[in-house]
Design an enzyme around this catalytic site. Structure first.
Site, PDB file in Angstrom:
ATOM      1  N   ARG A 148      39.350  21.552 -31.340  1.00 38.10           N
ATOM      2  CA  ARG A 148      38.505  20.735 -29.942  1.00 38.10           C
ATOM      3  C   ARG A 148      37.577  19.595 -30.474  1.00 38.10           C
ATOM      4  O   ARG A 148      37.166  18.827 -30.355  1.00 38.10           O
ATOM      5  CB  ARG A 148      37.845  21.744 -29.926  1.00 38.10           C
ATOM      6  CG  ARG A 148      36.608  21.290 -28.509  1.00 38.10           C
ATOM      7  CD  ARG A 148      35.752  23.179 -27.313  1.00 38.10           C
ATOM      8  NE  ARG A 148      34.557  23.008 -28.184  1.00 38.10           N
ATOM      9  CZ  ARG A 148      33.676  24.309 -28.289  1.00 38.10           C
ATOM     10  NH1 ARG A 148      34.350  24.485 -26.916  1.00 38.10           N
ATOM     11  NH2 ARG A 148      32.912  23.657 -28.717  1.00 38.10           N
ATOM     12  N   ARG A 208      33.257  16.552 -28.921  1.00 39.71           N
ATOM     13  CA  ARG A 208      31.680  16.994 -28.214  1.00 39.71           C
ATOM     14  C   ARG A 208      30.986  16.321 -29.733  1.00 39.71           C
ATOM     15  O   ARG A 208      31.212  17.030 -30.819  1.00 39.71           O
ATOM     16  CB  ARG A 208      32.420  18.393 -28.140  1.00 39.71           C
ATOM     17  CG  ARG A 208      31.755  18.468 -27.733  1.00 39.71           C
ATOM     18  CD  ARG A 208      31.099  20.410 -26.349  1.00 39.71           C
ATOM     19  NE  ARG A 208      30.620  20.918 -27.229  1.00 39.71           N
ATOM     20  CZ  ARG A 208      30.569  22.069 -27.318  1.00 39.71           C
ATOM     21  NH1 ARG A 208      31.130  22.919 -26.417  1.00 39.71           N
ATOM     22  NH2 ARG A 208      29.416  23.213 -27.798  1.00 39.71           N
TER      23      ARG A 208
HETATM   24  P1  ADP Z   1      28.779  26.948 -28.516  1.00 46.40           P
HETATM   25  O1  ADP Z   1      29.096  28.718 -28.282  1.00 46.40           O
HETATM   26  O2  ADP Z   1      30.626  26.267 -28.504  1.00 46.40           O
HETATM   27  O3  ADP Z   1      28.161  26.964 -29.220  1.00 46.40           O
HETATM   28  P2  ADP Z   1      27.632  26.261 -25.403  1.00 46.40           P
HETATM   29  O4  ADP Z   1      28.550  25.288 -24.455  1.00 46.40           O
HETATM   30  O5  ADP Z   1      27.558  27.431 -25.068  1.00 46.40           O
HETATM   31  O6  ADP Z   1      28.364  26.245 -26.896  1.00 46.40           O
HETATM   32  O7  ADP Z   1      26.207  25.459 -26.095  1.00 46.40           O
HETATM   33  C1  ADP Z   1      26.376  24.070 -26.864  1.00 46.40           C
HETATM   34  C2  ADP Z   1      24.442  24.040 -27.386  1.00 46.40           C
HETATM   35  O8  ADP Z   1      23.718  24.067 -26.492  1.00 46.40           O
HETATM   36  C3  ADP Z   1      23.866  24.966 -27.963  1.00 46.40           C
HETATM   37  O9  ADP Z   1      24.826  24.953 -29.645  1.00 46.40           O
HETATM   38  C4  ADP Z   1      22.431  25.229 -27.958  1.00 46.40           C
HETATM   39  O10 ADP Z   1      21.988  24.040 -28.315  1.00 46.40           O
HETATM   40  C5  ADP Z   1      22.214  24.431 -26.095  1.00 46.40           C
HETATM   41  N1  ADP Z   1      22.465  25.673 -25.388  1.00 46.40           N
HETATM   42  C6  ADP Z   1      23.159  26.031 -24.767  1.00 46.40           C
HETATM   43  N2  ADP Z   1      22.680  27.477 -24.087  1.00 46.40           N
HETATM   44  C7  ADP Z   1      22.133  27.891 -24.858  1.00 46.40           C
HETATM   45  C8  ADP Z   1      20.645  28.764 -25.087  1.00 46.40           C
HETATM   46  N3  ADP Z   1      21.099  29.807 -24.051  1.00 46.40           N
HETATM   47  N4  ADP Z   1      19.903  29.209 -25.445  1.00 46.40           N
HETATM   48  C9  ADP Z   1      19.177  28.126 -25.991  1.00 46.40           C
HETATM   49  N5  ADP Z   1      19.949  26.421 -26.740  1.00 46.40           N
HETATM   50  C10 ADP Z   1      21.665  26.761 -25.223  1.00 46.40           C
END
Ligand code: ADP
Length: 191
Positions: A127, A133
């Site tokens: 990815r 990203r």
């Molecule tokens: P992945 O599951 O691939 O790591 P996400 O797109 O779900 O990617 O999340 C990317 C980033 O966004 C996380 O690493 C964090 O920094 C932030 N983030 C997303 N959702 C949350 C959450 N519920 N609480 C805290 N940080 C979050």
């Protein structure tokens, strides 16, 4: 239909969330996407979370919870939603419970997307090549995996003991996994 989808980084939550939400006619709400949009648009929130996300750390609970509550207050989420990437901590679980209680609502199912650990890193590195990203580099990926294992994976037990967990094998093509999720959730909610 009020659903959560959980899984390790790279498990395919975001991809499946869109298909499942369409299937049930509810919006897919991704905290990661909301934060990334803010970073891209240079909003005050984006400036606050940019470095945190690049490091693979969690955005503070209160901030994340507020953003989710504001999103769930929107008209399109009144009939249901699929949350992707939230909750990630026990504090967030409690906040979501409080929010739903206050509105007289409850969750219908929590989907756990389970993928072989060796495949996760490979998927994320692929990815990184395709999407670029900022948090898909090897060091941050490793850190996000550790944070997932220590902070978020335990939430699955909490939802399991409430009888809400629907564990789905996330290995296979997007369509195969999507069909598996829909069948498992339909069976769970009696559709
Ligand atoms: P992945 O599951 O691939 O790591 P996400 O797109 O779900 O990617 O999340 C990317 C980033 O966004 C996380 O690493 C964090 O920094 C932030 N983030 C997303 N959702 C949350 C959450 N519920 N609480 C805290 N940080 C979050």
């Amino acid at each position: 239909m009020r659903l959560l989808i959980m899984g390790a980084p790279g498990a395919g939550k975001g991809t499946q969330a869109v298909g499942i939400a369409t299937h049930y006619g509810v919006p897919a709400i991704s905290t990661g996407d909301m934060f990334r949009d803010n970073v891209k648009n240079g909003t005050p929130l984006g400036k606050q979370v940019d470095a945190i996300m690049k490091a693979g750390d969690f955005v503070p609970d209160e901030l994340t919870e507020q953003i989710v509550a504001d999103r769930l207050d929107q008209p399109d989420a009144q009939g249901g939603f699929l949350l992707d990437g939230f909750p990630r901590t026990m504090h967030q679980v409690d906040a979501l419970d409080d929010y739903l209680d206050k509105h007289g609502h409850s969750l219908d199912a929590v989907i756990s997307l389970d993928v072989d650990p060796e495949d996760l890193i490979a998927r994320l590195l692929k990815r990184a090549e395709l999407e670029g990203r900022a948090d898909d580099n090897e060091e941050t990926i490793r850190h996000r995996m550790e944070v997932y294992t220590s902070s978020t994976a335990p939430l699955l037990d909490a939802y399991k003991s409430r009888g809400l967990l629907v564990a789905v094998d996330g290995n296979g093509t997007v369509d195969e996994v999507g069909a598996r999720i829909a069948a498992a959730v339909d069976a769970k909610v009696g559709r």
